[in-house]
Design an enzyme around this catalytic site. Structure first.
Site, short mmCIF file in Angstrom:
data_model
loop_
_atom_site.label_atom_id
_atom_site.label_comp_id
_atom_site.label_asym_id
_atom_site.label_seq_id
_atom_site.Cartn_x
_atom_site.Cartn_y
_atom_site.Cartn_z
N ARG A 213 -0.39 -9.23 13.31
CA ARG A 213 -0.96 -8.23 12.39
C ARG A 213 -1.78 -8.90 11.29
O ARG A 213 -2.82 -8.39 10.89
CB ARG A 213 0.17 -7.39 11.77
CG ARG A 213 0.77 -6.39 12.75
CD ARG A 213 2.13 -5.92 12.29
NE ARG A 213 2.12 -5.09 11.11
CZ ARG A 213 3.21 -4.85 10.37
NH1 ARG A 213 4.37 -5.39 10.67
NH2 ARG A 213 3.13 -4.05 9.32
N LYS B 149 0.85 -1.21 0.00
CA LYS B 149 0.00 0.00 0.00
C LYS B 149 0.88 1.26 0.00
O LYS B 149 0.64 2.18 -0.78
CB LYS B 149 -0.93 0.01 1.23
CG LYS B 149 -1.84 -1.20 1.33
CD LYS B 149 -2.76 -1.14 2.55
CE LYS B 149 -2.08 -1.17 3.89
NZ LYS B 149 -1.35 -2.44 4.19
N ARG C 83 -9.75 0.80 8.43
CA ARG C 83 -9.29 -0.56 8.73
C ARG C 83 -10.33 -1.35 9.51
O ARG C 83 -10.07 -2.50 9.87
CB ARG C 83 -8.03 -0.46 9.58
CG ARG C 83 -6.77 -0.90 8.86
CD ARG C 83 -5.64 -0.54 9.79
NE ARG C 83 -4.48 -1.30 9.58
CZ ARG C 83 -3.36 -0.80 9.01
NH1 ARG C 83 -3.34 0.40 8.53
NH2 ARG C 83 -2.31 -1.54 8.93
N ARG D 71 11.34 -1.95 12.19
CA ARG D 71 10.13 -1.48 12.89
C ARG D 71 9.78 -2.48 13.99
O ARG D 71 9.88 -3.69 13.78
CB ARG D 71 8.97 -1.41 11.88
CG ARG D 71 8.57 0.00 11.51
CD ARG D 71 7.62 0.05 10.34
NE ARG D 71 6.31 -0.54 10.57
CZ ARG D 71 5.30 -0.46 9.73
NH1 ARG D 71 5.43 0.21 8.60
NH2 ARG D 71 4.14 -1.02 9.99
P1 AP5 Z 1 4.78 -1.40 1.91
O1 AP5 Z 1 4.58 -0.70 0.62
O2 AP5 Z 1 5.29 -0.63 3.08
O3 AP5 Z 1 3.45 -2.21 2.30
P2 AP5 Z 1 2.25 -1.75 3.20
O4 AP5 Z 1 1.06 -2.49 2.70
O5 AP5 Z 1 2.15 -0.27 3.27
O6 AP5 Z 1 2.76 -2.38 4.59
P3 AP5 Z 1 2.97 -1.72 5.99
O7 AP5 Z 1 3.67 -2.75 6.84
O8 AP5 Z 1 3.63 -0.41 5.95
O9 AP5 Z 1 1.49 -1.56 6.34
P4 AP5 Z 1 0.68 -1.87 7.58
O10 AP5 Z 1 -0.65 -1.78 7.02
O11 AP5 Z 1 0.89 -3.05 8.42
O12 AP5 Z 1 1.30 -0.78 8.52
P5 AP5 Z 1 0.82 0.69 8.86
O13 AP5 Z 1 2.04 1.49 8.91
O14 AP5 Z 1 -0.31 1.13 8.00
O15 AP5 Z 1 5.75 -2.64 1.63
C1 AP5 Z 1 6.14 -3.53 2.64
C2 AP5 Z 1 7.46 -4.18 2.26
O16 AP5 Z 1 7.30 -4.93 1.05
C3 AP5 Z 1 8.59 -3.15 1.94
O17 AP5 Z 1 9.81 -3.69 2.36
C4 AP5 Z 1 8.52 -3.01 0.42
O18 AP5 Z 1 9.74 -2.62 -0.14
C5 AP5 Z 1 8.12 -4.43 0.00
N1 AP5 Z 1 7.35 -4.45 -1.24
C6 AP5 Z 1 6.37 -3.57 -1.65
N2 AP5 Z 1 5.90 -3.95 -2.86
C7 AP5 Z 1 6.56 -5.08 -3.20
C8 AP5 Z 1 6.49 -5.95 -4.34
N3 AP5 Z 1 5.66 -5.72 -5.35
N4 AP5 Z 1 7.31 -7.03 -4.35
C9 AP5 Z 1 8.18 -7.28 -3.32
N5 AP5 Z 1 8.30 -6.49 -2.23
C10 AP5 Z 1 7.48 -5.42 -2.17
O19 AP5 Z 1 0.22 0.45 10.33
C11 AP5 Z 1 1.05 0.12 11.41
C12 AP5 Z 1 0.22 0.01 12.68
O20 AP5 Z 1 -0.41 1.28 12.96
C13 AP5 Z 1 -0.96 -0.98 12.64
O21 AP5 Z 1 -0.56 -2.30 12.94
C14 AP5 Z 1 -1.87 -0.38 13.71
O22 AP5 Z 1 -1.40 -0.67 15.01
C15 AP5 Z 1 -1.72 1.12 13.48
N6 AP5 Z 1 -2.71 1.65 12.51
C16 AP5 Z 1 -2.45 2.20 11.29
N7 AP5 Z 1 -3.59 2.57 10.70
C17 AP5 Z 1 -4.60 2.24 11.55
C18 AP5 Z 1 -6.01 2.34 11.49
N8 AP5 Z 1 -6.64 2.87 10.41
N9 AP5 Z 1 -6.72 1.88 12.54
C19 AP5 Z 1 -6.14 1.37 13.63
N10 AP5 Z 1 -4.81 1.22 13.76
C20 AP5 Z 1 -4.04 1.65 12.72
#
Ligand code: AP5
Length: 214
Positions: free
Chosen positions: A171, A13, A88, A160
């Site tokens: 997660r 994402k 979410r 992280r």
């Molecule tokens: P990346 O692009 O960062 O993927 P992502 O889907 O954004 O994953 P995140 O881990 O950042 O998302 P998340 O949803 O768990 O965390 P968030 O920060 O929102 O890519 C991930 C990895 O894969 C990278 O190394 C990248 O290089 C690699 N990659 C990307 N595309 C690729 C491809 N095509 N092929 C191979 N590799 C690839 O949330 C963190 C925490 O915050 C949550 O757990 C929760 O506690 C809280 N939180 C956030 N939003 C909310 C909400 N709305 N409600 C409640 N709690 C929330």
């Protein structure tokens, strides 16, 4: 364009949001980034969020909804935005609908990134970030030239807290239980577009643009 990015942790994402931001000149609004910044700054929301984030659980709806309401009211979000990681829960989706109905807006598309669990674990467990400039690396796919050191600014790379293997599994479970119901929710609204999130990220972006009719 008003776009929501949906998908499990590690689905890409954030990666696709950055490409969309460049293409449409619309801000990437990532609740994960905003919450991590709030934790760093020690704000009230940060204090409310930090234990949940560390444990791989969702931060309570009222905290996240409050943050988003404020952010969407900013002038740069008026013409469009890329929502990365919000909503979410169904509760958050309903709150967003309420904000939109008050301002007469509607979402253009919800992009649902589909990636098998085994790929997600590998992507997240190998991720490293620069502690200073935020540049992203992966131990297998895009390793830094010198282990543990950022190529760009020479600062230390960190993992992280929630990218440790035991928390990743939590997660993924939380995603299936609390976030995946949004797939049906937005499908019923007729705005859901499924994207195969496996493969080269530029090829995935082509699918994204096609889904948006571009
Ligand atoms: P990346 O692009 O960062 O993927 P992502 O889907 O954004 O994953 P995140 O881990 O950042 O998302 P998340 O949803 O768990 O965390 P968030 O920060 O929102 O890519 C991930 C990895 O894969 C990278 O190394 C990248 O290089 C690699 N990659 C990307 N595309 C690729 C491809 N095509 N092929 C191979 N590799 C690839 O949330 C963190 C925490 O915050 C949550 O757990 C929760 O506690 C809280 N939180 C956030 N939003 C909310 C909400 N709305 N409600 C409640 N709690 C929330």
């Amino acid at each position: 364009m008003k776009i929501i990015l949906l998908g499990p942790p590690g689905a890409g994402k954030g990666t696709q949001a950055r490409l969309l931001t460049e293409k449409f000149q619309a801000p990437q609004i990532s609740t994960g980034d905003m919450l991590r910044e709030a934790v760093k700054q020690g704000t009230k929301s940060g204090l409310q969020a930090q234990e949940f984030m560390k444990a791989g659980q969702l931060v309570p709806d009222f905290v996240v909804i409050g943050i988003i309401e404020e952010r969407l009211a900013s002038s740069d979000a008026k013409r469009g935005f890329i929502l990365d990681g919000f909503p979410r829960t169904v509760e958050q989706a309903k709150a967003l609908e309420g904000m939109f109905s008050r301002s007469g807006e509607k979402v253009d598309a919800v992009l649902n990134f589909r990636v098998p669990d085994e790929d997600l674990v590998g992507r997240l467990a190998g991720r490293r970030l620069c502690s200073k400039c935020g540049a992203g690396y992966h131990l297998d796919f895009s390793a830094p030239k010198k282990e543990g050191v950022c190529d760009r600014c020479g600062s230390q790379l960190i993992q992280r807290d929630d990218d440790r293997e035991e928390t990743i599994q939590k997660r993924l479970d939380v995603y299936k239980k609390q976030t995946a119901p949004l797939i049906d929710y937005y499908n019923r609204e007729g705005v859901l577009k499924n994207i195969n999130g496996v493969g080269d990220f530029k090829e995935i972006f082509k699918q994204v643009l096609a889904a948006l009719g571009q």
